[in-house]
Scaffold this motif. Structure first.
Motif, PDB file in Angstrom:
ATOM      1  N   LEU A 164       0.832  -1.197   0.000  1.00  0.00           N
ATOM      2  CA  LEU A 164       0.000   0.000   0.000  1.00  0.00           C
ATOM      3  C   LEU A 164       0.865   1.244   0.000  1.00  0.00           C
ATOM      4  O   LEU A 164       1.980   1.249   0.566  1.00  0.00           O
ATOM      5  N   ASP A 165       0.352   2.301  -0.609  1.00  0.00           N
ATOM      6  CA  ASP A 165       1.058   3.576  -0.509  1.00  0.00           C
ATOM      7  C   ASP A 165       0.704   4.247   0.817  1.00  0.00           C
ATOM      8  O   ASP A 165      -0.040   3.686   1.638  1.00  0.00           O
ATOM      9  N   ALA A 166       1.206   5.433   1.021  1.00  0.00           N
ATOM     10  CA  ALA A 166       1.021   6.111   2.310  1.00  0.00           C
ATOM     11  C   ALA A 166      -0.446   6.389   2.602  1.00  0.00           C
ATOM     12  O   ALA A 166      -0.856   6.443   3.776  1.00  0.00           O
ATOM     13  N   ALA A 167      -1.258   6.536   1.547  1.00  0.00           N
ATOM     14  CA  ALA A 167      -2.688   6.800   1.736  1.00  0.00           C
ATOM     15  C   ALA A 167      -3.517   5.524   1.840  1.00  0.00           C
ATOM     16  O   ALA A 167      -4.725   5.587   2.023  1.00  0.00           O
ATOM     17  N   GLY A 168      -2.865   4.359   1.710  1.00  0.00           N
ATOM     18  CA  GLY A 168      -3.582   3.086   1.829  1.00  0.00           C
ATOM     19  C   GLY A 168      -4.058   2.523   0.514  1.00  0.00           C
ATOM     20  O   GLY A 168      -4.708   1.473   0.482  1.00  0.00           O
ATOM     21  N   LYS A 169      -3.723   3.183  -0.598  1.00  0.00           N
ATOM     22  CA  LYS A 169      -4.132   2.678  -1.904  1.00  0.00           C
ATOM     23  C   LYS A 169      -3.204   1.538  -2.309  1.00  0.00           C
ATOM     24  O   LYS A 169      -1.990   1.641  -2.163  1.00  0.00           O
ATOM     25  N   PRO A 170      -3.748   0.431  -2.836  1.00  0.00           N
ATOM     26  CA  PRO A 170      -2.893  -0.715  -3.189  1.00  0.00           C
ATOM     27  C   PRO A 170      -2.017  -0.426  -4.402  1.00  0.00           C
ATOM     28  O   PRO A 170      -2.499   0.031  -5.437  1.00  0.00           O
ATOM     29  N   LEU A 171      -0.737  -0.706  -4.241  1.00  0.00           N
ATOM     30  CA  LEU A 171       0.225  -0.566  -5.334  1.00  0.00           C
ATOM     31  C   LEU A 171       0.494  -1.896  -6.015  1.00  0.00           C
ATOM     32  O   LEU A 171       0.771  -1.948  -7.212  1.00  0.00           O
ATOM     33  N   ALA A 172       0.447  -2.978  -5.222  1.00  0.00           N
ATOM     34  CA  ALA A 172       0.797  -4.291  -5.753  1.00  0.00           C
ATOM     35  C   ALA A 172       0.008  -5.367  -5.042  1.00  0.00           C
ATOM     36  O   ALA A 172      -0.329  -5.241  -3.852  1.00  0.00           O
ATOM     37  N   LEU A 173      -0.283  -6.433  -5.779  1.00  0.00           N
ATOM     38  CA  LEU A 173      -0.952  -7.613  -5.224  1.00  0.00           C
ATOM     39  C   LEU A 173      -0.196  -8.844  -5.698  1.00  0.00           C
ATOM     40  O   LEU A 173      -0.011  -9.046  -6.904  1.00  0.00           O
ATOM     41  N   ARG A 174       0.248  -9.639  -4.748  1.00  0.00           N
ATOM     42  CA  ARG A 174       0.932 -10.897  -5.046  1.00  0.00           C
ATOM     43  C   ARG A 174       0.148 -12.008  -4.365  1.00  0.00           C
ATOM     44  O   ARG A 174      -0.056 -11.972  -3.149  1.00  0.00           O
ATOM     45  N   LEU A 175      -0.309 -12.971  -5.151  1.00  0.00           N
ATOM     46  CA  LEU A 175      -1.225 -13.970  -4.615  1.00  0.00           C
ATOM     47  C   LEU A 175      -0.810 -15.356  -5.092  1.00  0.00           C
ATOM     48  O   LEU A 175      -0.611 -15.566  -6.296  1.00  0.00           O
ATOM     49  N   GLY A 176      -0.695 -16.277  -4.160  1.00  0.00           N
ATOM     50  CA  GLY A 176      -0.449 -17.671  -4.495  1.00  0.00           C
ATOM     51  C   GLY A 176      -1.541 -18.534  -3.897  1.00  0.00           C
ATOM     52  O   GLY A 176      -1.873 -18.393  -2.718  1.00  0.00           O
ATOM     53  N   SER A 177      -2.116 -19.397  -4.701  1.00  0.00           N
ATOM     54  CA  SER A 177      -3.158 -20.300  -4.210  1.00  0.00           C
ATOM     55  C   SER A 177      -2.756 -21.737  -4.520  1.00  0.00           C
ATOM     56  O   SER A 177      -1.920 -22.000  -5.390  1.00  0.00           O
ATOM     57  N   ALA A 178      -3.357 -22.657  -3.779  1.00  0.00           N
ATOM     58  CA  ALA A 178      -3.041 -24.072  -3.965  1.00  0.00           C
ATOM     59  C   ALA A 178      -4.291 -24.903  -3.773  1.00  0.00           C
ATOM     60  O   ALA A 178      -5.144 -24.588  -2.935  1.00  0.00           O
ATOM     61  N   GLY A 179      -4.399 -25.960  -4.539  1.00  0.00           N
ATOM     62  CA  GLY A 179      -5.536 -26.859  -4.442  1.00  0.00           C
ATOM     63  C   GLY A 179      -5.584 -27.780  -5.643  1.00  0.00           C
ATOM     64  O   GLY A 179      -4.932 -27.531  -6.666  1.00  0.00           O
ATOM     65  N   ASP A 180      -6.353 -28.845  -5.524  1.00  0.00           N
ATOM     66  CA  ASP A 180      -6.460 -29.818  -6.611  1.00  0.00           C
ATOM     67  C   ASP A 180      -7.178 -29.223  -7.815  1.00  0.00           C
ATOM     68  O   ASP A 180      -8.114 -28.415  -7.671  1.00  0.00           O
ATOM     69  N   ALA A 181      -6.763 -29.646  -8.998  1.00  0.00           N
ATOM     70  CA  ALA A 181      -7.426 -29.248 -10.237  1.00  0.00           C
ATOM     71  C   ALA A 181      -8.582 -30.200 -10.517  1.00  0.00           C
ATOM     72  O   ALA A 181      -8.423 -31.420 -10.472  1.00  0.00           O
TER      73      ALA A 181
END
Length: 760
Positions: free
Chosen positions: A487-504
């Motif tokens: 987040l930046d200083a005002a709380g706005k998201p700059l980046a999102l990194r997401l990893g998920s796991a589960g059966d296909a």
């Protein structure tokens, strides 16, 4: 371009044929009258429409009715184009021709982002992908009711079929009366002229079948009289008076036998010595049949008797030296721990479904960071009607009575088990006592046919007990997601990194039901990451990846599939970001929906109707969530209190943009159904496996939301001129996050693990 030319020249004639095929338009889905069979007094006009002698219209129904109202919705499309009262339209079973295949379901499996597909912003790559998959699906012709795709798929083909039939009927009247076609009137199934002549459809059908349709145009929206109206459901009367036939109701003859099945209690396990003689001594037992694996089923024993009670009692008493699966016993505690670990590394090691900018670098440089691990358990389908199938194998032919979401694939499994051609199998489709994806499987069909092969031509009805149904399901996969935001200083998201796991799910389903299309190389399964990689928020730097696992637990499609838990992960996390920013959850989301006005409008509508921002009693709070799935955008606001330390939901306000609304009453019913289904899962749903054995066996330990616990549910439909999108599933995903977010607003406790009622 040079490289492409070289590749194609190397492939030679095959490549030329493939390219030529690619440029051809998809084959017509109008079909031909012969597809509907010859019945005295009925005249076919195309592959969908027949006319009865009394003027009624017969529609070939190609989708399964499992309570979602699809038979009524699709009938409304035809009734509209023919200016016919819905009561004058009758449904007949569709055959197995490829025109009945579900194209929209396969197009919906493409991993496309909403910013690639929103009207007016559709990318060239998205259009090309949709075109190609649509053509392939048209050739495959797989008839399936799933993916909330029935209306979307039928929107054009059924209206064109009905409009073509209309023009043939009008043309026949024009030729018979020697009157200009534009002067003819069509109303309530009657064609007339102001000068006096009139005839109903049945009187013109034979001539219409030989009359070219000429120019065919769909009825404009301004003239619609049935689309958009809350017409009564066609299946209502039969389900009220008890005449509706479900699979469990089938009685093909007085000599019908009954079979009960008992599977190895350990998932993936096998049979030990079966005490056949002891079982044959049980009252009413006629035969014992050992069942191997078929279409994904586990090793089992079927007990055959003259009535269902004797068969069920004997099967329940079976004692065997069951064999544990060779790879070792399954345990959900271990699986869930591994999933949590896998989710933490998935962003770096998994398949990247969506990447934009440099998420890793932006995250490292962000002034503030927020991260969280979310988890969801295995879930059963728990349909009200347990798995069942009635079969008869006689004289080289097979007859099957079953409620299925995949009649063509079920027919193929029956043929494979019996060792006959598919043309030798007659399948009778019944109503489904719940599907939710469970009846996309055909394991019970294969079992019933195998038992029927031992009955000397006598039909047999195989019925699973509730306990067998619960403990040998194809479960909604357990899943985990590790989310990190900068987040930046005002709380706005700059980046999102997401990893998920589960059966296909898709590869396992194809192995069971479509083995000819399954292969050693598994492509990424979009359903594993749907709702995560395609979340709508405008975050500049993103990296969304999924690590496909193979736990050994049988998994299958469950209502809203990956969205069912991925919405909980992402929408709860966005709520965490809003809290970290000190922002109102509604305002925070709206600020991130730049370029997606439909999403913002749906969210505003739900918030407005729920009274967002208005003061509540101090013992109540609201939470909201926004999620797009199956082409539809849904926002929900949940109002709850704490009752004995557990969430007590009082009100759910739902807004949905699903394109053109065919029947607002049915859409509201499906939203209510989806909310109740979602609340059940969010509060209570979980499947635990210990030493390979599923611990939940019946509704006392797999509870459903009761009538007394059901909140007030309000549905608000957004006006739209876009083609219809999904309705049966999109109402389920936002429930869990809206519930968890409301609980946080009330208590300050952030729940990151489902089910919520057992977490607090």
């Amino acid at each position: 371009m040079k490289r492409r030319t070289l590749l194609l020249s190397g492939l030679g004639a095959s490549a030329a044929l493939l390219v030529g095929w690619g440029y051809l338009p998809p084959r017509s889905r109008l079909g031909h009258a012969g597809s509907l069979g010859q019945v005295e007094g009925e005249i076919g006009l195309n592959g969908w429409i027949k006319i009865a002698a009394n003027g009624d219209v017969l529609l070939a129904m190609h989708r399964s009715e499992m309570g979602q109202g699809v038979h009524t919705a699709l009938a409304q499309l035809v009734a509209e184009e023919l200016s016919l009262p819905l009561a004058r339209l009758r449904l007949i079973p569709a055959g197995f021709e490829s025109i009945y295949g579900n194209i929209a379901m396969f197009v919906g499996s493409l991993p496309l982002h909403p910013r690639q597909t929103e009207p007016g912003h559709t990318s060239l790559g998205a259009r090309l992908g949709q075109w190609t998959v649509a053509k392939l699906a048209r050739e495959l012709g797989i008839n399936a009711t799933g993916g909330s795709s029935s209306v979307a798929d039928a929107w054009e083909p059924l209206r064109w079929a009905a409009a073509t039939a209309r023009q043939q009927l009008l043309g026949a009247a024009s030729l018979r009366w020697k009157l200009p076609l534009p002067e003819l009137l069509l109303e309530d199934g009657l064609i007339s002229h102001v000068s006096g002549p009139s005839a109903h459809f049945g009187e013109l059908a034979k001539e219409a079948a030989a009359t070219p349709p000429g120019e065919v145009r769909l009825k404009p929206k301004a003239r619609w009289t049935q689309i958009g109206k809350p017409l009564a459901r066609l299946d209502l009367a039969a389900k009220v008076d008890g005449s509706a036939v479900f699979g469990i109701d089938v009685r093909p003859g007085k000599d019908l036998l009954f079979a009960a099945v008992r599977h190895c209690p350990m998932l993936g396990g096998g049979l030990g010595p079966v005490p056949v003689n002891a079982l044959l001594q049980q009252p009413g037992v006629l035969r014992v049949v050992q069942l191997g694996t078929v279409a994904g089923s586990h090793a089992a024993v079927a007990v055959l008797a003259r009535n269902s009670w004797h068969a069920q009692r004997a099967a329940a008493s079976l004692e065997s030296a069951w064999q544990q699966r060779p790879a070792g016993a399954l345990n959900t505690a271990q699986i869930e721990s591994r999933l949590a670990d896998s989710a933490r590394v998935a962003a770096a090691q998994g398949h990247v479904f969506f990447s934009q900018g440099e998420a890793d670098a932006a995250l490292a440089q962000a002034p503030r960071k927020v991260e969280a691990l979310y988890q969801a358990p295995y879930l059963a389908h728990a349909t009200m009607e347990p798995m069942n199938c009635t079969a008869c194998v006689k004289d080289g032919r097979v007859e099957v009575w079953v409620g299925t979401q995949v009649p063509g694939l079920a027919r193929a499994v029956a043929a494979r088990v019996a060792g006959v051609a598919e043309a030798a199998v007659t399948l009778h489709q019944t109503y489904l006592g719940g599907g939710f994806g469970r009846r996309l499987e055909a394991d019970h069909v294969g079992q019933a046919v195998r038992v029927a092969m031992d009955t000397g031509g006598v039909p047999v009805q195989l019925l699973w007990s509730r306990e067998e149904d619960m403990t040998h399901d194809f479960y909604r996969p357990a899943g985990a997601a590790f989310l990190q935001a900068g987040l930046d200083a005002a709380g706005k998201p700059l980046a999102l990194r997401l990893g998920s796991a589960g059966d296909a799910i898709s590869p396992r389903w194809m192995e069971r039901v479509l083995p000819a299309l399954a292969g050693p190389v598994e492509p990424p399964d979009k359903s594993a990451s749907e709702g995560l990689f395609d979340q709508p928020y405008a975050i500049p730097q993103q990296r969304i990846a999924h690590l496909a696992t193979h736990s050994g637990v049988p998994v299958g499609f469950w209502r809203s599939v990956g969205h069912s838990h991925n919405a909980f992960f992402i929408e709860s996390f966005v709520d965490e970001l809003a809290h970290a920013a000190g922002a109102d959850p509604l305002a925070y989301r709206l600020a991130l929906l730049d370029g997606l006005p439909r999403h913002a409008a749906v969210l505003r509508r739900a918030a407005q109707e729920a009274g967002w921002g208005q003061v509540l009693p101090k013992d109540r709070a609201r939470g909201l969530a926004l999620h797009e799935s199956f082409g539809s955008i849904v926002a929900q606001v949940i109002e709850l209190s704490s009752q004995q330390g557990k969430p007590r939901v009082h009100r759910v306000v739902c807004a949905i943009d699903c394109g053109v609304v065919l029947n607002p009453g049915i859409v509201a019913q499906q939203m209510e159904s989806a909310v109740i289904f979602g609340l059940t899962a969010a509060l209570y749903g979980r499947i635990d496996i210990k030493d390979g054995v599923v611990q939940q066996r019946n509704f006392p330990d797999y509870p459903l939301l009761t009538l007394a616990q059901t909140p007030l549910i309000e549905t608000h439909l957004m006006a739209s001129d876009l083609p219809p999108t999904g309705v049966g599933e999109p109402g389920t995903p936002p429930v869990a996050p809206a519930l968890a977010n409301a609980w946080f607003a009330l208590t300050g406790e952030r729940l990151r693990r489902l089910p919520l009622a057992t977490t607090v």
